[in-house]
Scaffold this active site. Sequence first.
Site, PDB file in Angstrom:
ATOM      1  N   SER A   1       0.854  -1.186   0.000  1.00 24.74           N
ATOM      2  CA  SER A   1       0.000   0.000   0.000  1.00 24.74           C
ATOM      3  C   SER A   1       0.886   1.231   0.000  1.00 24.74           C
ATOM      4  O   SER A   1       2.068   1.167   0.371  1.00 24.74           O
ATOM      5  CB  SER A   1      -0.883   0.003   1.261  1.00 24.74           C
ATOM      6  OG  SER A   1      -1.521   1.258   1.455  1.00 24.74           O
TER       7      SER A   1
ATOM      8  N   TYR B   1      -1.877  -0.741  10.422  1.00 22.25           N
ATOM      9  CA  TYR B   1      -2.017  -1.136   9.020  1.00 22.25           C
ATOM     10  C   TYR B   1      -0.757  -0.782   8.239  1.00 22.25           C
ATOM     11  O   TYR B   1      -0.220  -1.596   7.479  1.00 22.25           O
ATOM     12  CB  TYR B   1      -3.236  -0.432   8.419  1.00 22.25           C
ATOM     13  CG  TYR B   1      -3.473  -0.714   6.955  1.00 22.25           C
ATOM     14  CD1 TYR B   1      -4.119  -1.876   6.550  1.00 22.25           C
ATOM     15  CD2 TYR B   1      -3.073   0.195   5.978  1.00 22.25           C
ATOM     16  CE1 TYR B   1      -4.354  -2.130   5.203  1.00 22.25           C
ATOM     17  CE2 TYR B   1      -3.300  -0.052   4.631  1.00 22.25           C
ATOM     18  CZ  TYR B   1      -3.949  -1.212   4.256  1.00 22.25           C
ATOM     19  OH  TYR B   1      -4.166  -1.469   2.924  1.00 22.25           O
TER      20      TYR B   1
END
Length: 267
Positions: free
Chosen positions: A151, A164
């Site tokens: 990501s 995350y």
Amino acid sequence: MTDASTPIRNYRDLFDLTGRHALVIGAGSGIGRATAQGLADFGASVTCADLNLDAAQSVADELLARGGSATAAKANIGTEADVKALIGGIDRLDVLVCTPSINVRKPLAKVSAEEFDRVVGINLRGSFFVMREAGAKMAAQGKGSMVFFSSIRSQVVEPGQGVYAATKAGTLQMIRAAAAEWGTQGVRANAVAPGVVETPLTQQIKDQPAWYDAYATKSALGRWSQPSELVGAVVYLASDASSFVTGSLMIVDGGWTAVDGRFTPPL
């Protein structure tokens, strides 16, 4: 598999996946579904794996209806035995795409130990299980391409994304280690870093128009991406077109990181 000694007759052939078998984990929806469709369109036979077997079967049926070759399988990457059974049950694995992730959007001070373990258990521990089993299988074959979804949060963070982001940075570093450890055995390992994508994972943001619009304006293109816009990167990394690409992070974020976008979400 193309190498420096293989003459290239037609550069279009570099993207041809005919005769190769791809396993797409997380194929039941979003980026995984689009990826499975793209790989099949370029000739790969695809195992569509997902925690939701019905969703995986639905995607496999779509591929079959489009004239492709596909099967469905249940996949829980958070369980080591399940990952071993899934990958061990595949005769040959030329391409592995791993997309599943979960998120808990909270400031670090409010993240519980259970929430931390849950996010790390899927995003990092689960990715490790998949990477280890797929890498070893491909190394024994003498070739293969692994593509994991990281990501932009592996590179830049914002409030509420700490755990995350840590898992996505960790996945990227494991990919680099995989590239280093299995490269001489013909295995390539790369990561893709999406920006904001219209998937079930981002439903919380889509439900809040101000948050959704703010994210759209933080990219250079001024909008969110669709899952289909990640397919080209995956096909490239899966194919011989990227035969000398390994240990890399391909950023597909609409210019978000280039223009240094930032937004403090309503946590």
